[in-house]
Design a protein around this motif. Structure first.
Motif, PDB file in Angstrom:
ATOM      1  N   GLU A 602      54.812  19.303  23.125  1.00  0.00           N
ATOM      2  CA  GLU A 602      55.666  20.462  23.368  1.00  0.00           C
ATOM      3  C   GLU A 602      55.815  20.784  24.851  1.00  0.00           C
ATOM      4  OE1 GLU A 602      53.971  20.867  19.246  1.00  0.00           O
ATOM      5  OE2 GLU A 602      53.213  20.297  21.231  1.00  0.00           O
ATOM      6  N   GLN A 603      55.030  20.143  25.705  1.00  0.00           N
ATOM      7  CA  GLN A 603      55.137  20.348  27.148  1.00  0.00           C
ATOM      8  C   GLN A 603      55.990  19.267  27.819  1.00  0.00           C
ATOM      9  OE1 GLN A 603      50.860  20.432  27.865  1.00  0.00           O
ATOM     10  NE2 GLN A 603      50.931  22.642  28.191  1.00  0.00           N
ATOM     11  N   TRP A 604      56.732  18.521  27.024  1.00  0.00           N
ATOM     12  CA  TRP A 604      57.584  17.451  27.537  1.00  0.00           C
ATOM     13  C   TRP A 604      59.031  17.703  27.115  1.00  0.00           C
ATOM     14  CZ3 TRP A 604      56.410  13.755  30.933  1.00  0.00           C
ATOM     15  CH2 TRP A 604      57.301  12.711  31.115  1.00  0.00           C
ATOM     16  N   PRO A 605      60.008  17.521  27.985  1.00  0.00           N
ATOM     17  CA  PRO A 605      59.917  16.961  29.337  1.00  0.00           C
ATOM     18  C   PRO A 605      59.561  17.982  30.417  1.00  0.00           C
ATOM     19  CG  PRO A 605      62.208  17.336  28.802  1.00  0.00           C
ATOM     20  CD  PRO A 605      61.427  17.697  27.567  1.00  0.00           C
ATOM     21  N   VAL A 606      59.597  19.283  30.092  1.00  0.00           N
ATOM     22  CA  VAL A 606      59.220  20.293  31.078  1.00  0.00           C
ATOM     23  C   VAL A 606      58.296  21.295  30.387  1.00  0.00           C
ATOM     24  CG1 VAL A 606      61.269  21.720  30.614  1.00  0.00           C
ATOM     25  CG2 VAL A 606      60.107  21.908  32.835  1.00  0.00           C
ATOM     26  N   MET A 607      57.299  21.776  31.110  1.00  0.00           N
ATOM     27  CA  MET A 607      56.257  22.608  30.525  1.00  0.00           C
ATOM     28  C   MET A 607      56.659  24.065  30.392  1.00  0.00           C
ATOM     29  SD  MET A 607      52.787  21.493  32.541  1.00  0.00           S
ATOM     30  CE  MET A 607      52.033  23.048  32.058  1.00  0.00           C
ATOM     31  N   PRO A 608      56.512  24.659  29.201  1.00  0.00           N
ATOM     32  CA  PRO A 608      56.468  26.128  29.154  1.00  0.00           C
ATOM     33  C   PRO A 608      55.257  26.607  29.963  1.00  0.00           C
ATOM     34  CG  PRO A 608      56.654  25.182  26.948  1.00  0.00           C
ATOM     35  CD  PRO A 608      56.331  24.052  27.868  1.00  0.00           C
ATOM     36  N   VAL A 609      55.352  27.786  30.527  1.00  0.00           N
ATOM     37  CA  VAL A 609      54.305  28.278  31.422  1.00  0.00           C
ATOM     38  C   VAL A 609      52.951  28.353  30.717  1.00  0.00           C
ATOM     39  CG1 VAL A 609      53.468  30.384  32.568  1.00  0.00           C
ATOM     40  CG2 VAL A 609      55.758  29.514  33.058  1.00  0.00           C
ATOM     41  N   GLU A 610      51.944  27.815  31.379  1.00  0.00           N
ATOM     42  CA  GLU A 610      50.547  28.023  30.999  1.00  0.00           C
ATOM     43  C   GLU A 610      49.932  28.916  32.063  1.00  0.00           C
ATOM     44  OE1 GLU A 610      46.567  25.331  30.046  1.00  0.00           O
ATOM     45  OE2 GLU A 610      48.576  24.521  29.690  1.00  0.00           O
ATOM     46  N   GLN A 611      49.026  29.798  31.680  1.00  0.00           N
ATOM     47  CA  GLN A 611      48.606  30.857  32.597  1.00  0.00           C
ATOM     48  C   GLN A 611      47.099  31.021  32.629  1.00  0.00           C
ATOM     49  OE1 GLN A 611      51.154  34.377  32.724  1.00  0.00           O
ATOM     50  NE2 GLN A 611      49.361  35.673  32.543  1.00  0.00           N
ATOM     51  N   ILE A 612      46.595  31.307  33.819  1.00  0.00           N
ATOM     52  CA  ILE A 612      45.183  31.658  34.009  1.00  0.00           C
ATOM     53  C   ILE A 612      45.142  32.689  35.121  1.00  0.00           C
ATOM     54  CG2 ILE A 612      44.690  29.863  35.717  1.00  0.00           C
ATOM     55  CD1 ILE A 612      41.929  29.532  34.381  1.00  0.00           C
ATOM     56  N   GLY A 613      44.022  33.431  35.216  1.00  0.00           N
ATOM     57  CA  GLY A 613      43.958  34.433  36.270  1.00  0.00           C
ATOM     58  C   GLY A 613      42.597  35.086  36.375  1.00  0.00           C
ATOM     59  N   PHE A 614      42.547  36.166  37.118  1.00  0.00           N
ATOM     60  CA  PHE A 614      41.320  36.946  37.253  1.00  0.00           C
ATOM     61  C   PHE A 614      41.692  38.409  37.385  1.00  0.00           C
ATOM     62  CE2 PHE A 614      42.294  37.137  41.714  1.00  0.00           C
ATOM     63  CZ  PHE A 614      41.633  38.249  42.188  1.00  0.00           C
ATOM     64  N   MET A 615      40.676  39.273  37.320  1.00  0.00           N
ATOM     65  CA  MET A 615      40.911  40.714  37.423  1.00  0.00           C
ATOM     66  C   MET A 615      39.809  41.350  38.254  1.00  0.00           C
ATOM     67  SD  MET A 615      41.678  43.523  34.434  1.00  0.00           S
ATOM     68  CE  MET A 615      40.184  43.218  33.491  1.00  0.00           C
ATOM     69  N   LEU A 616      40.218  42.307  39.085  1.00  0.00           N
ATOM     70  CA  LEU A 616      39.301  43.122  39.875  1.00  0.00           C
ATOM     71  C   LEU A 616      39.617  44.571  39.529  1.00  0.00           C
ATOM     72  CD1 LEU A 616      37.172  42.613  42.185  1.00  0.00           C
ATOM     73  CD2 LEU A 616      39.017  43.113  43.790  1.00  0.00           C
ATOM     74  N   GLU A 617      38.660  45.268  38.895  1.00  0.00           N
ATOM     75  CA  GLU A 617      38.937  46.617  38.412  1.00  0.00           C
ATOM     76  C   GLU A 617      37.888  47.599  38.906  1.00  0.00           C
ATOM     77  OE1 GLU A 617      38.869  46.386  34.166  1.00  0.00           O
ATOM     78  OE2 GLU A 617      36.719  46.031  34.052  1.00  0.00           O
ATOM     79  N   PRO A 618      38.276  48.875  39.118  1.00  0.00           N
ATOM     80  CA  PRO A 618      37.303  49.862  39.591  1.00  0.00           C
ATOM     81  C   PRO A 618      36.141  50.001  38.614  1.00  0.00           C
ATOM     82  CG  PRO A 618      39.545  50.742  39.668  1.00  0.00           C
ATOM     83  CD  PRO A 618      39.610  49.460  38.902  1.00  0.00           C
ATOM     84  N   ASP A 619      34.924  50.073  39.157  1.00  0.00           N
ATOM     85  CA  ASP A 619      33.715  50.239  38.350  1.00  0.00           C
ATOM     86  C   ASP A 619      32.796  51.218  39.075  1.00  0.00           C
ATOM     87  OD1 ASP A 619      31.475  50.063  36.784  1.00  0.00           O
ATOM     88  OD2 ASP A 619      31.065  47.956  37.202  1.00  0.00           O
ATOM     89  N   GLY A 620      33.006  52.499  38.802  1.00  0.00           N
ATOM     90  CA  GLY A 620      32.258  53.517  39.530  1.00  0.00           C
ATOM     91  C   GLY A 620      32.839  53.787  40.902  1.00  0.00           C
ATOM     92  N   PHE A 621      33.984  53.229  41.184  1.00  0.00           N
ATOM     93  CA  PHE A 621      34.669  53.526  42.442  1.00  0.00           C
ATOM     94  C   PHE A 621      35.183  54.963  42.411  1.00  0.00           C
ATOM     95  CE2 PHE A 621      38.288  53.111  45.457  1.00  0.00           C
ATOM     96  CZ  PHE A 621      37.636  52.494  46.519  1.00  0.00           C
ATOM     97  N   PHE A 622      35.579  55.399  41.207  1.00  0.00           N
ATOM     98  CA  PHE A 622      36.023  56.769  40.981  1.00  0.00           C
ATOM     99  C   PHE A 622      35.046  57.467  40.040  1.00  0.00           C
ATOM    100  CE2 PHE A 622      39.877  54.296  41.826  1.00  0.00           C
ATOM    101  CZ  PHE A 622      40.410  55.012  42.890  1.00  0.00           C
ATOM    102  N   ASP A 623      35.097  58.787  40.026  1.00  0.00           N
ATOM    103  CA  ASP A 623      34.240  59.567  39.137  1.00  0.00           C
ATOM    104  C   ASP A 623      34.861  59.779  37.762  1.00  0.00           C
ATOM    105  OD1 ASP A 623      32.373  59.805  41.176  1.00  0.00           O
ATOM    106  OD2 ASP A 623      33.244  61.680  41.930  1.00  0.00           O
TER     107      ASP A 623
END
Length: 650
Positions: A602-623
């Motif tokens: 299903e990724q031939w002849p051109v690929m549908p988008v595959e995705q990866i990532g990361f997240m940085l979220e407040p953790d005690g930064f706010f009250d």
């Protein structure tokens, strides 16, 4: 509907020390180098880079305002030499320093790659190998000059060499990546443009099937897709001044470099600092197939080619949908000519579903807030693959990166009916190998100020039965990583491992250091054997997180010059052996996110988008929840066919 934002923000001359280099500045730096008596007339260039440490010094008042320090990598083919050259641009522009480097080591330029392909097409031995496969019109043959790190034959170890992957087109409009020429491997000297030899591993039939992906070629266009319009009648919620952006409590600067492409600087939220710098710092792609045209494939796409020159111009309504603000970018070509990439960076807002919501069932009342995010993105094309980098800022203080992989899979030829044990057959006489993509990120943290530390956190069942009589008591275990040797970490979803970046100076009202939480979901590990070239060339991929104290000399997670480097000689795995303290320092995190790509038809002849990532979220930064100030949504009504009108909040 898509439109430009009211102010298009085409960046002109630099007005801030961290602004990307302009074309005029690049051309001025190159002119100083060309005028120097040490250079010959066969010069090539691999990038012009703003010296960010000097820019910071200007901001701090420790260097003269208006001065810009530029680093150039210069190759002199006529004299088999290469240098790093530091240039000062300002009232008295001049060359500051001139350092010799190994001429094999700079990255490969697009101009070199094109010249190498033409050298192959003109080579009698190469033409003879193609003729054995029925190819006589060499003008239709594509050759990708690819880095050869770890596989340079001893007889060529003193040369700057590449090898070529070869593709055939039936006409000028054909997609050559669908027709690999299996078994033909030219090896090219990139200084002399001499084809040193042509390996021939045996004839395999070339695919007769098209790999083109034009509309209507495979089947009629799908019907019934109604227009989807993104309309902001009152304009956008962001403001742009040059390269500076403000939006919903966020303030930051957009940057662009030859090596990394899109960079974000000095991110603050609600007046408090979060990150000093954020970028995708390196990309490493090892192929996991032992066949003759695949086993060498392992690329530092940023360190050996550079994200900047590979950056796309983005099209309104296609790559970016909505009310768009574009930034142009400028890069230095291998020929020493600066060029502008129009609309290299796209910025726009998107609805992001529900931000928070609660319905009080006892009182039969509820409240909901819609989320919105600001996306800053760009796309790079590395031969067959296309990579999109989508940084998003959120109204609750969260930062995310989504890496989108698309384009065309790298393929090799295969006999009809033959199995593909290390990949997948996707077309007649075509198989695509298993491979991996590792993205090495760089995050210069500034959580509530410049001095930070990092703490590993994971879940652990309370082992004391007296404290855990029902077996459901689970602790949050915190392990401070106070030395960089301890900060080489792997993710472990089974214990919900993540990392907390803490301020060394500020606490919240609960007495905890203010902080942000780093999460790296769904990331893989390398699968090559420990003694393999792939494992030895890119040790940074062996862990999912590294941390070091800031050092302006330590810029790239995989090393300064990975092209034809001795495997593992430079990079974060070397730096962290110094054993420096991470307790209250200017901290640099090097997260690594990786995809294991098992090809699919299903990724031939051109690929549908595959995705990866990361997240940085407040953790005690706010009250408390920092998104309590988001206004309630304006009621909007919709009427389904045959139904009654329904309004949010009615």
């Amino acid at each position: 509907m898509s439109a430009y934002a009211p102010t298009q923000g085409k960046a002109a001359a630099s007005s801030h020390p961290l602004d990307p280099l302009s074309r005029e500045e690049i051309d001025a730096a190159v002119a100083l180098v060309r005028a120097d008596a040490r250079t010959g007339d066969r010069l090539r260039f691999w990038g012009a880079t703003l010296d960010e440490a000097h820019a910071r010094a200007v901001l701090a008042g420790a260097a003269p305002a208006g001065d810009r320090k530029v680093g150039l990598v210069v190759m002199d083919y006529g004299n088999d030499a290469a240098w790093e050259v530091d240039v000062l641009l300002g009232e008295e522009s001049r060359i500051l320093d001139w350092r010799a480097i190994d001429p094999r080591r700079p990255g490969i330029t697009s101009e070199e790659a094109r010249a190498a392909a033409q050298a192959c097409r003109e080579n009698p031995e190469f033409r003879a190998a193609l003729a054995k496969r029925g190819i006589t019109d060499v003008s239709l043959v594509m050759v990708d000059a690819e880095s050869m790190g770890g596989f340079v034959p001893d007889k060529y170890k003193d040369r700057r060499v590449t090898w070529g992957t070869v593709w055939h087109r039936v006409d000028e409009d054909d997609n050559g990546y669908a027709r690999p020429v299996q078994g033909v491997v030219p090896i090219i000297d990139m200084q002399t443009m001499e084809v040193l030899e042509v390996e021939d591993h045996g004839v395999v039939p070339i695919s007769e099937e098209t790999g083109n992906y034009d509309n209507g070629l495979w089947e009629p266009d799908r019907e019934g897709l109604a227009p989807l319009e993104v309309v902001q009648p009152e304009g956008t919620s962001f403001d742009v001044e040059g390269w500076k952006v403000t939006w919903q409590g966020w303030e930051f600067r957009v940057g662009f470099t030859h090596r990394e492409g899109l960079v974000l600087y000095d991110l603050t939220f609600k007046g408090r600092s979060v990150l000093k710098r954020a970028a995708c710092n390196e990309m490493y792609v090892p192929y996991l197939d032992s066949n003759s045209t695949q086993y060498r494939k392992n690329f530092f796409d940023w360190g050996e080619y550079g994200a900047g020159p590979l950056t796309n111009s983005l099209a309104l309504g296609c790559d970016c949908l909505g009310v768009i603000h574009y930034f142009d970018a400028t890069v230095l070509g291998g020929d020493g000519v600066g060029r502008t990439i129009p609309q290299a960076i796209c910025m726009h807002e998107e609805d992001d579903s529900v931000l928070w919501k609660h319905t009080d069932m006892r009182r039969d009342v509820g409240q909901v807030r819609r989320a919105r995010k600001l996306i800053i993105s760009n796309f790079q094309t590395v031969a067959n693959y296309d990579y999109g980098f989508y940084w998003s800022l959120h109204q609750d203080g969260t930062i995310k990166l989504a890496v989108k992989l698309t384009g065309l899979m790298s393929a090799s030829g295969i006999e009809e009916g033959e199995e593909a044990p290390y990949g997948r057959v996707v077309s007649k006489n075509v198989q695509t190998p298993n491979h991996q993509h590792f993205f090495g990120l760089r995050l210069d943290t500034a959580i509530d100020g410049p001095l930070n530390r990092i703490v590993e956190e994971h879940a652990e069942v309370e082992p004391d039965p007296e404290k855990n009589p029902w077996g459901n008591a689970v602790r949050t275990v915190r392990v401070p990583l106070l030395n960089e040797k301890d900060a080489a970490q792997r993710n472990d979803a089974s214990v919900s491992r993540h990392w907390r970046i803490e301020s060394a100076e500020h606490t919240n009202r609960y007495g905890e250091p203010t902080g942000y939480r780093l999460l790296l979901p769904n990331t893989t590990i390398p699968f090559s054997t420990p003694d393999s070239v792939m494992a030895r060339r890119a040790p940074f991929t062996h862990n999912h997180l590294w941390a070091t104290p800031y050092d302006p000399a330590e810029q790239y997670v995989g090393g300064q010059y990975p092209n034809q480097a001795e495997p593992g000689e430079d990079g974060v795995q070397v730096w962290q052996q110094k054993g420096r303290s991470l307790d209250g320092v200017e901290l640099v995190l090097w997260p690594v996110i990786g995809v294991m790509h098992f090809p699919r038809p299903e990724q031939w002849p051109v690929m549908p988008v595959e995705q990866i990532g990361f997240m940085l979220e407040p953790d005690g930064f706010f009250d408390r929840n920092p998104a309590m100030d988001i206004p309630a949504p304006t009621p909007h009504c919709s009427t389904e066919s045959g139904g009654e009108s329904a309004c949010c909040g009615s």
